[in-house]
Design a protein around this motif. Structure first.
Motif, PDB file in Angstrom:
ATOM      1  N   ALA A 146       0.831  -1.204   0.000  1.00 37.27           N
ATOM      2  CA  ALA A 146       0.000   0.000   0.000  1.00 37.27           C
ATOM      3  C   ALA A 146       0.863   1.250   0.000  1.00 37.27           C
ATOM      4  N   GLU A 147       1.947   1.242   0.783  1.00 34.63           N
ATOM      5  CA  GLU A 147       2.807   2.416   0.882  1.00 34.63           C
ATOM      6  C   GLU A 147       3.505   2.719  -0.444  1.00 34.63           C
ATOM      7  N   VAL A 148       4.095   1.695  -1.055  1.00 34.04           N
ATOM      8  CA  VAL A 148       4.785   1.929  -2.322  1.00 34.04           C
ATOM      9  C   VAL A 148       3.791   2.192  -3.446  1.00 34.04           C
ATOM     10  N   GLY A 149       2.587   1.634  -3.331  1.00 33.82           N
ATOM     11  CA  GLY A 149       1.551   1.907  -4.321  1.00 33.82           C
ATOM     12  C   GLY A 149       1.159   3.367  -4.319  1.00 33.82           C
ATOM     13  N   ASP A 150       1.049   3.955  -3.121  1.00 33.23           N
ATOM     14  CA  ASP A 150       0.740   5.385  -3.032  1.00 33.23           C
ATOM     15  C   ASP A 150       1.888   6.224  -3.580  1.00 33.23           C
ATOM     16  N   LEU A 151       3.117   5.824  -3.259  1.00 33.90           N
ATOM     17  CA  LEU A 151       4.287   6.576  -3.699  1.00 33.90           C
ATOM     18  C   LEU A 151       4.411   6.602  -5.218  1.00 33.90           C
ATOM     19  N   LEU A 152       4.241   5.424  -5.844  1.00 31.86           N
ATOM     20  CA  LEU A 152       4.431   5.310  -7.292  1.00 31.86           C
ATOM     21  C   LEU A 152       3.130   5.407  -8.079  1.00 31.86           C
ATOM     22  N   GLU A 153       2.025   5.674  -7.364  1.00 33.11           N
ATOM     23  CA  GLU A 153       0.709   5.828  -7.991  1.00 33.11           C
ATOM     24  C   GLU A 153       0.333   4.592  -8.812  1.00 33.11           C
ATOM     25  N   LEU A 154       0.374   3.432  -8.162  1.00 29.39           N
ATOM     26  CA  LEU A 154       0.064   2.163  -8.819  1.00 29.39           C
ATOM     27  C   LEU A 154      -1.395   1.803  -8.585  1.00 29.39           C
ATOM     28  N   GLU A 155      -1.994   1.146  -9.561  1.00 28.59           N
ATOM     29  CA  GLU A 155      -3.391   0.733  -9.432  1.00 28.59           C
ATOM     30  C   GLU A 155      -3.531  -0.592  -8.693  1.00 28.59           C
ATOM     31  N   GLU A 156      -2.615  -1.537  -8.957  1.00 33.35           N
ATOM     32  CA  GLU A 156      -2.663  -2.848  -8.300  1.00 33.35           C
ATOM     33  C   GLU A 156      -1.281  -3.185  -7.736  1.00 33.35           C
ATOM     34  N   ALA A 203      11.137  14.562   5.640  1.00 33.00           N
ATOM     35  CA  ALA A 203      10.180  15.676   5.622  1.00 33.00           C
ATOM     36  C   ALA A 203      10.411  16.593   6.814  1.00 33.00           C
ATOM     37  N   ASP A 204      10.877  16.036   7.936  1.00 34.02           N
ATOM     38  CA  ASP A 204      11.153  16.853   9.124  1.00 34.02           C
ATOM     39  C   ASP A 204      12.335  17.795   8.902  1.00 34.02           C
ATOM     40  N   HIS A 205      13.128  17.523   7.858  1.00 34.91           N
ATOM     41  CA  HIS A 205      14.262  18.382   7.528  1.00 34.91           C
ATOM     42  C   HIS A 205      13.964  19.236   6.294  1.00 34.91           C
ATOM     43  N   GLY A 206      12.686  19.333   5.961  1.00 29.99           N
ATOM     44  CA  GLY A 206      12.281  20.194   4.851  1.00 29.99           C
ATOM     45  C   GLY A 206      12.525  19.608   3.481  1.00 29.99           C
ATOM     46  N   ILE A 207      12.704  18.291   3.400  1.00 26.97           N
ATOM     47  CA  ILE A 207      12.964  17.641   2.114  1.00 26.97           C
ATOM     48  C   ILE A 207      11.704  16.909   1.662  1.00 26.97           C
ATOM     49  N   ASP A 208      11.091  17.386   0.581  1.00 28.16           N
ATOM     50  CA  ASP A 208       9.886  16.762   0.037  1.00 28.16           C
ATOM     51  C   ASP A 208      10.307  15.815  -1.080  1.00 28.16           C
ATOM     52  N   VAL A 209      10.568  14.568  -0.720  1.00 24.72           N
ATOM     53  CA  VAL A 209      11.072  13.595  -1.691  1.00 24.72           C
ATOM     54  C   VAL A 209      10.070  13.361  -2.813  1.00 24.72           C
ATOM     55  N   ALA A 210       8.780  13.313  -2.481  1.00 23.50           N
ATOM     56  CA  ALA A 210       7.757  13.039  -3.491  1.00 23.50           C
ATOM     57  C   ALA A 210       7.715  14.108  -4.564  1.00 23.50           C
ATOM     58  N   ALA A 211       8.180  15.318  -4.252  1.00 27.05           N
ATOM     59  CA  ALA A 211       8.154  16.413  -5.225  1.00 27.05           C
ATOM     60  C   ALA A 211       9.409  16.442  -6.095  1.00 27.05           C
ATOM     61  N   MET A 212      10.384  15.611  -5.768  1.00 30.21           N
ATOM     62  CA  MET A 212      11.640  15.597  -6.517  1.00 30.21           C
ATOM     63  C   MET A 212      11.494  14.789  -7.806  1.00 30.21           C
ATOM     64  N   ASP A 213      12.384  15.044  -8.748  1.00 32.22           N
ATOM     65  CA  ASP A 213      12.490  14.193  -9.924  1.00 32.22           C
ATOM     66  C   ASP A 213      12.715  12.760  -9.461  1.00 32.22           C
ATOM     67  N   ARG A 214      12.072  11.789 -10.118  1.00 30.28           N
ATOM     68  CA  ARG A 214      12.136  10.401  -9.641  1.00 30.28           C
ATOM     69  C   ARG A 214      13.566   9.866  -9.622  1.00 30.28           C
ATOM     70  N   GLY A 215      14.366  10.234 -10.605  1.00 30.94           N
ATOM     71  CA  GLY A 215      15.754   9.790 -10.613  1.00 30.94           C
ATOM     72  C   GLY A 215      16.541  10.375  -9.455  1.00 30.94           C
ATOM     73  N   ASP A 216      16.338  11.687  -9.199  1.00 27.21           N
ATOM     74  CA  ASP A 216      17.024  12.331  -8.078  1.00 27.21           C
ATOM     75  C   ASP A 216      16.569  11.728  -6.749  1.00 27.21           C
ATOM     76  N   ALA A 217      15.268  11.482  -6.618  1.00 28.39           N
ATOM     77  CA  ALA A 217      14.733  10.910  -5.378  1.00 28.39           C
ATOM     78  C   ALA A 217      15.312   9.527  -5.132  1.00 28.39           C
ATOM     79  N   GLY A 218      15.343   8.690  -6.177  1.00 33.18           N
ATOM     80  CA  GLY A 218      15.883   7.342  -6.034  1.00 33.18           C
ATOM     81  C   GLY A 218      17.341   7.361  -5.639  1.00 33.18           C
ATOM     82  N   GLN A 219      18.104   8.284  -6.235  1.00 32.91           N
ATOM     83  CA  GLN A 219      19.532   8.378  -5.928  1.00 32.91           C
ATOM     84  C   GLN A 219      19.748   8.867  -4.497  1.00 32.91           C
TER      85      GLN A 219
END
Length: 272
Positions: A146-156, A203-219
């Motif tokens: 459920a958590e990764v589904g929300d992150l990557l916007e997956l249907e199943e 997020a507590d350090h002001g870093i919004d990972v979900a708003a980052m480019d997916r490649g940058d976030a993964g790295q």
């Protein structure tokens, strides 16, 4: 559903066909089919045609004609040829996408997530970050799909599903699917939980990972994992190391960050 449709569903291997089809392996099998059919044509054209039809059918429904095809591509397909087919070498599927423009160490230093050790010779998490991260990991671990589904916007969303979807060669890692389609892969479920927990902790350090480019976030997330103070799975001691890993079509040397106690792999990056 007709008898033909039911038969097709029984024959089809979703882990090797459709969105999951390996192009180098498919091309290799088609070439082998063509060569064998050409040889048979000299002896008996009808047998050659029958073999070609059966061969193409097997490749279409099963993904392979020749057992051990991945071994052939690992041995004879150089990296540059795999890249022409859009295949990443082994060790680069540390996900959801490892390639980015972020330098994890510099980024985490600038945002106050890591700091120099007292002797000034290494880096470590700032005080209080690991307990916050560990608690977030435990929450994410309660329902990874459920958590990764929300992150990557997956249907199943599915994480390492059972049945015939997950190939045996991926059993040691953590593969995320959307239905029958492979979406991303982590070195382990603990690594996935670490990334999901890190998103909340950062997020507590002001870093919004979900708003980052997916490649940058993964790295960034993969880079942060190497600072985990204990195994996200069992709480054991972590250690850097080296290993050789295999994917469908290649073999690569990688740097690793594994638990000394349970062996869980938290980070894996291809050696230069």
């Amino acid at each position: 559903m007709s008898v033909v449709d039911r038969l097709a569903d029984e024959l089809r291997q979703p882990e090797y066909t459709g969105e999951n089809r390996c192009t180098p392996c498919t091309v290799t099998n088609l070439l082998i089919t063509a060569v064998v059919a050409a040889g048979l044509a000299v002896v008996n054209p009808l047998v050659a045609v029958a073999f070609a039809v059966l061969g193409v059918g097997a490749i279409a429904f099963r993904g392979y004609l020749v057992p051990g095809t991945p071994t052939l591509t690992k041995r004879y397909f150089p990296p540059w040829l795999l890249e022409l087919f859009g295949k990443e070498p082994a060790g680069t599927a540390d996900a959801p996408a490892y390639e980015g423009d972020v330098d994890p160490e510099s980024y985490l230093l600038d945002h106050g997530v890591i700091t120099e050790t007292p002797d000034g010779e290494d880096l470590e998490l700032v005080d209080g970050f690991w307990p916050t991260w560990r608690d977030a990991i435990e929450r994410a671990d309660e329902d990874l799909a459920a958590e990764v589904g929300d992150l990557l916007e997956l249907e199943e969303p599915q994480v390492n599903p059972g049945g015939t979807i997950t190939p045996a060669e991926e059993a040691s890692g953590c593969t995320v699917y959307d239905g029958d389609v492979r979406v991303a892969q982590w070195p382990s479920e603990a690594a996935l939980a670490a990334d999901l927990g890190a998103i909340d902790a950062l997020a507590d350090h002001g870093i919004d990972v979900a708003a980052m480019d997916r490649g940058d976030a993964g790295q960034l997330l993969a880079g942060l994992r190497v600072f985990a103070e204990a195994c996200p799975d069992c709480g054991g001691e972590m250690a850097l190391g080296e290993d050789t890993v295999e994917s469908c079509c290649s073999v690569a040397d990688v740097f690793t960050y594994d638990c000394r106690d349970c062996g869980t792999r938290v980070m894996e990056i291809q050696a230069a």
